[in-house]
Each structure stands twice: as C-alpha cells, then as structure tokens.
Design a protein around this motif. Structure first.
Motif, mmCIF file in Angstrom:
data_model
loop_
_atom_site.group_PDB
_atom_site.id
_atom_site.type_symbol
_atom_site.label_atom_id
_atom_site.label_comp_id
_atom_site.label_asym_id
_atom_site.label_seq_id
_atom_site.Cartn_x
_atom_site.Cartn_y
_atom_site.Cartn_z
ATOM 1 N N ALA A 196 -5.437 -2.645 7.388
ATOM 2 C CA ALA A 196 -6.417 -1.575 7.573
ATOM 3 C C ALA A 196 -7.625 -1.753 6.672
ATOM 4 N N GLU A 197 -7.477 -2.540 5.584
ATOM 5 C CA GLU A 197 -8.576 -2.759 4.653
ATOM 6 C C GLU A 197 -9.191 -4.151 4.823
ATOM 7 N N ASP A 198 -9.044 -4.705 5.997
ATOM 8 C CA ASP A 198 -9.600 -6.023 6.309
ATOM 9 C C ASP A 198 -11.118 -5.919 6.420
ATOM 10 N N PRO A 199 -11.900 -6.615 5.557
ATOM 11 C CA PRO A 199 -13.357 -6.533 5.633
ATOM 12 C C PRO A 199 -13.958 -7.437 6.700
ATOM 13 N N ASP A 200 -13.166 -8.357 7.228
ATOM 14 C CA ASP A 200 -13.681 -9.350 8.180
ATOM 15 C C ASP A 200 -13.366 -9.015 9.633
ATOM 16 N N ASP A 225 -2.575 -0.893 3.399
ATOM 17 C CA ASP A 225 -3.248 -1.462 2.228
ATOM 18 C C ASP A 225 -3.487 -2.958 2.378
ATOM 19 N N GLY A 226 -3.402 -3.462 3.605
ATOM 20 C CA GLY A 226 -3.532 -4.899 3.833
ATOM 21 C C GLY A 226 -4.971 -5.360 3.932
ATOM 22 N N ASP A 227 -5.243 -6.591 3.445
ATOM 23 C CA ASP A 227 -6.574 -7.182 3.544
ATOM 24 C C ASP A 227 -6.615 -8.168 4.712
ATOM 25 N N SER A 231 -1.497 -12.304 2.717
ATOM 26 C CA SER A 231 -0.715 -13.395 2.133
ATOM 27 C C SER A 231 0.151 -12.943 0.965
ATOM 28 N N ARG A 232 0.253 -11.627 0.736
ATOM 29 C CA ARG A 232 1.124 -11.145 -0.325
ATOM 30 C C ARG A 232 2.589 -11.357 0.081
#
Length: 246
Positions: A196-200, A225-227, A231-232
């Motif tokens: 949901a926090e993906d800037p791309d 909270d994922g980007d 890769s976490r």
C-alpha cells in the motif's frame, strides 16, 4: 539440488544470462523488474526455496540487464517479452508458474497470453502493466520531454542508484502491449502481492489488473505497510507461500 548457469544465444548475437535448478514441476520462472537482475533478494530467495524443496526453477536477465549482454537503451517491452519467451521455450520444461516483479509482472502477463497452454499460475509482485504509458510518461518533466525530442533518450533520476536512460523507443513501443483496463485473456490462477506504500506502482494500478483478468481464481493481497520491493523477511514468506499454493 544444484544450480547450473549459462548463456542463451539470441538471433542477433546477444546473450541472455540464466540460472536453472532442475526439479519437480511446475517449473517456477522468475521475471525480474525494470533495471533489476536475477541476483536480487526475491529471486535468490526463490532459488533457495526451490533447491530445498526439489522444485524446478529458472531465472534470467533480460537484454541490457545484469549479466546479459546488450545496451539497456536498446531494450523495449517487445524485446524483453521476446527474451522471456525464448527462455520459456529453451530452458523451462512442462507447465509453468510465472513469478513477475514490477515490470516482470507485465512481462509475465504477456508471456502467459502468448503460451496459455503452459501456464499453471502466476504470482505477481507489485505488477506494473502498461507502466511506460500510465506510470512513467505522465511524470516526465519538461526537460525530460525536451531530451527525448532532441536526443531520443532521457536520463531519469532513480531512488535506487544512478540515473538510468529512458528511450523514446521504449515509451512508444510500450503502448503496443497495453493490457489495461482489460479484459486480460488469462484464465490461470493468479496471486498478486502489492504494498500500500509503494511509491512506484500505486496499489490501485495493481488492483486494476486484478479486476481486468479473465481468471476467476485471483487473490489480491494488499500489504498495508509494504513498499515497492517487498523484500522484507515477512514479504518473502508471503511470496513463497503464494508460489507453493500454485
């Protein structure tokens, strides 16, 4: 299971670097993202999983990426799609589970549409279909458009390293392969992981793909909270679980 590696010769003399683990099918095939390579965290995690589980696995670098030959600026969606299809034909046997990250999600969809009879399922991580036209082009600043018009290439700043070249040919070619808003003629099961926090890749963009797929077996997982990279350790766990499900 041990991993072998080599180069796949393309008709124009370019060479695609690949790595393969032989094992039980369906064969899992990693399709990387724009400017990424097959040694990234997610690709390596899948290799470790495949080796431990005795599963077949193939990963490779597109033209101009990683260990493959060729200039990145020569790359287009047409070319990278063709690279993927050449790898599927030459290195991956039997039914396939395609795992595509970012641009690789788009390439995975295009490959699945080209060889539907071989597709057992798709796992897409922050998929970016139509990104050249819908995500990249609208954000090109005036100086970038001027560089594209005058020189055919714009050096786009990147949060992940040095600026990278964006060619006018890439942008124009990408429009040929647009699949949104659909319908997208893929009927195999699909699992989508999206931050949901993906800037791309905005999560609504990935959701549009999920809604456009013809498949009735689609699960869209929004990681609050994922980007973009996902890769976490907990993200890798979700990725492997999705692959195992298919």
């Amino acid at each position: 299971m041990s991993e072998t590696s080599g180069f796949l010769e393309r008709p124009d003399g370019e060479r695609l670097a690949w790595r393969r683990i032989d094992g039980a099918g369906p064969t899992v095939v990693w399709l990387g993202g724009f400017r990424s390579d097959m040694t990234g965290t997610k690709a390596q995690a899948l290799a470790d999983w495949a080796a431990g589980a005795g599963r077949g696995y193939v990963r490779f670098d597109y033209l101009g990426h990683g260990q493959s030959s060729g200039a990145f600026e020569r790359g287009t969606i047409t070319r990278w799609r063709d690279d993927a299809l050449a790898v599927l034909e030459s290195l991956a046997e039997g039914p396939l589970v395609l795992v595509g990250s970012s641009m690789g999600g788009w390439i995975a969809c295009l490959a699945a549409m080209a060889a539907p009879e071989r597709i057992a399922g798709l796992v897409l991580v922050a998929p970016a279909p139509d990104f050249t036209e819908k995500l990249m082009a609208p954000g090109i600043p005036p100086q970038g458009r001027a560089a594209l018009a005058a020189e055919g290439v714009w050096l786009r700043p990147s949060e992940y390293g040095d600026p990278y070249p964006i060619s006018r040919t890439l942008l124009e070619d990408g429009a040929r392969w647009s699949i949104l808003p659909g319908p997208v003629p893929i009927t195999a099961p699909v699992r989508i992981l999206q931050g949901a926090e993906d800037p791309d890749v905005p999560w609504r963009h990935a959701l549009e793909l999920a809604q456009g797929l013809n498949s009735r077996d689609v699960v869209f997982s929004l990681i609050k909270d994922g980007d973009h990279r996902l890769s976490r350790p907990q993200d890798i766990g979700r990725l492997i679980a999705a692959v195992e499900e298919l």
